[in-house]
Design an enzyme around this catalytic site. Sequence first.
Site, PDB file in Angstrom:
ATOM      1  N   CYS A 105      63.966 -91.873  28.989  1.00 51.79           N
ATOM      2  CA  CYS A 105      63.413 -92.843  28.035  1.00 51.79           C
ATOM      3  C   CYS A 105      63.876 -94.266  28.330  1.00 51.79           C
ATOM      4  O   CYS A 105      63.059 -95.197  28.401  1.00 51.79           O
ATOM      5  CB  CYS A 105      63.735 -92.436  26.596  1.00 51.79           C
ATOM      6  SG  CYS A 105      65.481 -92.153  26.275  1.00 51.79           S
TER       7      CYS A 105
ATOM      8  N   HIS B  10      67.797 -94.743  15.736  1.00 49.88           N
ATOM      9  CA  HIS B  10      66.470 -95.331  15.996  1.00 49.88           C
ATOM     10  C   HIS B  10      66.465 -96.343  17.135  1.00 49.88           C
ATOM     11  O   HIS B  10      66.754 -97.507  16.901  1.00 49.88           O
ATOM     12  CB  HIS B  10      65.959 -96.078  14.764  1.00 49.88           C
ATOM     13  CG  HIS B  10      65.908 -95.289  13.509  1.00 49.88           C
ATOM     14  ND1 HIS B  10      65.273 -94.091  13.400  1.00 49.88           N
ATOM     15  CD2 HIS B  10      66.415 -95.535  12.278  1.00 49.88           C
ATOM     16  CE1 HIS B  10      65.385 -93.633  12.172  1.00 49.88           C
ATOM     17  NE2 HIS B  10      66.090 -94.470  11.470  1.00 49.88           N
TER      18      HIS B  10
END
Lengths: 347, 347, 347, 347
Positions: free
Chosen positions: B144, B220
Amino acid sequence: MKKVKVAVVGYGTIGQRLADGVFRQGDMELVGVADLAPTLAIRALFEKGMPYDLYLVDMEKKGEFDELGIPVKGSLIDLIQKVDVVLDSAPGGIGAKNKEIYDKYNVRAIFQGGEKNSIADVFFHGYANYEAGIDKRYLKLTSCNTTGLIRSVDCLDRKFGIDRVAITIIRRVADPGDYHRGLTNALQIDKAPSHQALDLMTIMPHVEATGILVHTPITHGHIITVVATGKQKITKEMALEAFKSHPRIRVVSTDEGFKGNASLFKYARDLGNPRGDMYEIALWEDSIVETGDSIMYAINIPQEAVTIPETIDGIRACMSMQTTGAEATAKTNEYLGIGKWKTCFKK
Amino acid sequence: MKKVKVAVVGYGTIGQRLADGVFRQGDMELVGVADLAPTLAIRALFEKGMPYDLYLVDMEKKGEFDELGIPVKGSLIDLIQKVDVVLDSAPGGIGAKNKEIYDKYNVRAIFQGGEKNSIADVFFHGYANYEAGIDKRYLKLTSCNTTGLIRSVDCLDRKFGIDRVAITIIRRVADPGDYHRGLTNALQIDKAPSHQALDLMTIMPHVEATGILVHTPITHGHIITVVATGKQKITKEMALEAFKSHPRIRVVSTDEGFKGNASLFKYARDLGNPRGDMYEIALWEDSIVETGDSIMYAINIPQEAVTIPETIDGIRACMSMQTTGAEATAKTNEYLGIGKWKTCFKK
Amino acid sequence: MKKVKVAVVGYGTIGQRLADGVFRQGDMELVGVADLAPTLAIRALFEKGMPYDLYLVDMEKKGEFDELGIPVKGSLIDLIQKVDVVLDSAPGGIGAKNKEIYDKYNVRAIFQGGEKNSIADVFFHGYANYEAGIDKRYLKLTSCNTTGLIRSVDCLDRKFGIDRVAITIIRRVADPGDYHRGLTNALQIDKAPSHQALDLMTIMPHVEATGILVHTPITHGHIITVVATGKQKITKEMALEAFKSHPRIRVVSTDEGFKGNASLFKYARDLGNPRGDMYEIALWEDSIVETGDSIMYAINIPQEAVTIPETIDGIRACMSMQTTGAEATAKTNEYLGIGKWKTCFKK
Amino acid sequence: MKKVKVAVVGYGTIGQRLADGVFRQGDMELVGVADLAPTLAIRALFEKGMPYDLYLVDMEKKGEFDELGIPVKGSLIDLIQKVDVVLDSAPGGIGAKNKEIYDKYNVRAIFQGGEKNSIADVFFHGYANYEAGIDKRYLKLTSCNTTGLIRSVDCLDRKFGIDRVAITIIRRVADPGDYHRGLTNALQIDKAPSHQALDLMTIMPHVEATGILVHTPITHGHIITVVATGKQKITKEMALEAFKSHPRIRVVSTDEGFKGNASLFKYARDLGNPRGDMYEIALWEDSIVETGDSIMYAINIPQEAVTIPETIDGIRACMSMQTTGAEATAKTNEYLGIGKWKTCFKK
């Protein structure tokens, strides 16, 4: 030699540590501390048996202290009149108001990073510009991040010359025990450039600095990554040798068990340091990497205690106790026990 | 044109999102998903009414599903035999075992970042090296952080040429809902250089990259700061124009209210995006600063969804659906609705 | 039947969800929403294509919206004049000011938990006192914790009679994306009794309630433990059967994978619920224990969405749409899809 | 009187504190500590100048210590042979293995809460069952939560008689500096009843106990709420008076500034307590409420240090140093400085 008489105004996170630090200086006398209300810090002072005398900023509040049995020695004005220099660690902005009193009673003062630069004659760092602070009336210390950052950049600069730094500050957002500020499950980014980069340029005007600051929801120690570009190519070995020779920089590694900022806090607690504090910044040996002609590394800033040594250096400067930064910082280090650890580990 | 038939093996955080992403592609057919146990993700699939067929990695566990009334379509082998390409999002390391099955049944496969590079013919990124993936049997996606980082570096590289990057990764340590990993009130530093910098060099071998990674206890979005050195001086204006033109980069600012990674998650939730996901990385306009001949900026990586578009690009490559990265990424973007937002805000 | 016309004033965390909830009611029409500034929530509304019309509390700020291209339908006063009832979800305290406008324009209004009880004719809960709200001009909803708590206590009370409850609220301190409040590595205790216990007694005056509230630095879902003392001995089996029959209570277990509040948030995201919201409270089957003649259990309160169904029940009450709580809550549940999940799992 | 000779096996979070605590006892001698590897705790011991002698569990690892210059006094077996009693604070489960050595060398031992109850002759608490431990060969201490909980329940039980308690444990999930465990933005619930309630019943078999435990992502102090039902009605005043008279319970209030667990940690640091530790549990005066015939209150458990006094009580019991719990706990308290604070604040 007569001891320099010192007062601490504002007995919070920084003020308590300044008082303890001055108390340990053989050539200084801590006359007392001043505060406003019977905070937890004052209650702890009382429970410890009042090792320092307490003065009140506002004598109208004396009743609150009487009720708890906490002895009050006098007013802030009483305290000011007994000292040569005040360490002002009042909340940001209050220092500017207090300065009127220092002016009136003709004492020197050293302000913390929360005040505006304009409050002082010199924006001060014990290693980077000691000489600029000599015999000055008012100094302002760099903030915790800037103080630690400058230690490492000044260290390289003196050996190799530094042209430029680009920093990323991973900032702890609150201190242990803070309930008046906090962040929950969020990173917060500030507009760039960070003030710490700008402040570094004020203290070290020959260095170009910029950077980005991100707040993180933790309480133990900021981590800063630095990309530093030297006047010459600085290799990892060169940087490491320089860092290892600095008394206020601890070179550590993840292999030793220093996995992050919380390891350092734990280690300082286990050392038996009062409050689990550490005066040194840590620098991870295994974070150092070369990038083009630059060197990159990561440091840990123990935000509660890191500015104490440089503030005490400031007393030495403004009171003309030593004439060079080298002598002054050595004296401060000796009294605070900084650097002794170097002799116990073979590195 | 016949639709490309796709299976998703491993219906976890990434697998669920891959399934949803493939489902939205007009030129692909999601044949089914495979998993092991009636996890919360599978229970949610069931509660939603089984929009996708479910196959089992281990048919001996079918009883557990029967008991809950969750319909099972067949075995993993059944599924593999029906498709052209498998998206393998099994936990790290399992993909290597699954590969034996893909070999045997002669299907193509795309692995996620948790597997070793050696598992695949090509280490793949939709923008940076699409062409290298064409008609290859096995691809491995970048992780990611690397996926998002490369988007931004490749974006600058195509316009101005990039020689070197030094990155600081402020990594989120767990996803929302994770109970098998976590960190509490601590930053954790990895040995440098970070694998993301090394991975970037594998995909973009003409760029020198290094960096430091620090884990933070939040869920997050990672934030990465990048110091990029171009073949020419890149100004803030030049960088900003390039970033604004990239469909998978959202340029945002703190003044708009995007104060950090949690603002972006909130915004994606408020957009009504499924799961509150966002495919785009965000780049803070007010984080961009110049440093010497380099440019510095900060990006946000929505870790759960960011690799989905590039994985779908990978299907296009290995199945030779488009012959250039430009065509392929445009197709993926169209079906995923990426870039539409550019038309609604006047920037 | 003519649809009841509804406005939402204050388009924040609660307001957005009220708007979405009303939008789904077959017998209501959402005329529009009102707010002050182009917040992230408003920007998201715009990016979604303005599914709801936007009205401005202060038309002098229209320029800010024009600049961004966000269409404005009119002023708050324009909106008020078009509706039967206003859902006021302005920040705590603003509702009292807004009430003057509702008075003047003769509309009914329902306030959220942040306002004082005195603002309304009735302090309202859809299950516990629906009938008290019928045809009333002003209602005030219970806060998120109280709403969920009362669901569970009222559920037991209707079946077995409840005399007394002692609660411990483990409160999430901020919502995802909040930067204006937070707590870092600390638990914070409030003076007892908690207001939620007092509020429960206002709504259910025949029950004695007290409790302690502790804030925790997390963002997904409060957890409340309840020690409830019945008029008769309530066994675990009796309690469980009652809870399972309640449409707004999901009975879950740790064995299924629901390890805590974050599992529930993840599950709701994976369900595809808009924003990852959940209207139901969860109740852990394996938390239920008997203690003397009392029963103890733990519930999860999804703070962002839990009050939406009861607020919509409030519209039904004040507009006299249904004459009993049973009918009204059933209607709300039907339109919101609450309780459908009961048919998919065999429990 | 000859001093009792004590060894500490396992120099981790608990072991370090046990060593410090024994060191302060005038009637005991700390002969040495044993551990396996040069952990941060051992490195800190070395940097402090080896106040305690170090013995090695595995002499084959001596080379690692030699390399660092850390002096080793001998092997675990050497240490065992010099002492009367071992405090075993090895990681959970290792104690069972160590017990074979204690058996062989005929020393008494006290195990920590991580071992199974079956390891010891008596499951021990200094206040609740001192007499049961007298002259026993093997004791096992209650865990941190249970130790603190029992202090408060035993305190009420002795004055008023307690029939039943229902507890909610808000558990801190890791200690400061822990990187091997953690939780991020999540509450985690355990199956009820919690083991602490069961353990309380083992120590105090005449009390019925149950409860629910929720883990929270913080590091300073568990908070437990207790609903206690007495043989007679216990009013707030009665409970408060009892709690105030207990040396190991500090009665605090939010008005004094004790807002939560982190305030207590900060206060202990500011007191100058080594490591910022506190032996006392805190009990919030303003958390006490009456509910029916029961009393409810909240306590704070400083998990790292709370079991130290009761473990030292255990030495007194198994070595028959005092014949009653009252005498023994008074001795331990005297040497640890517990209760002195009571004389400084007028309450």
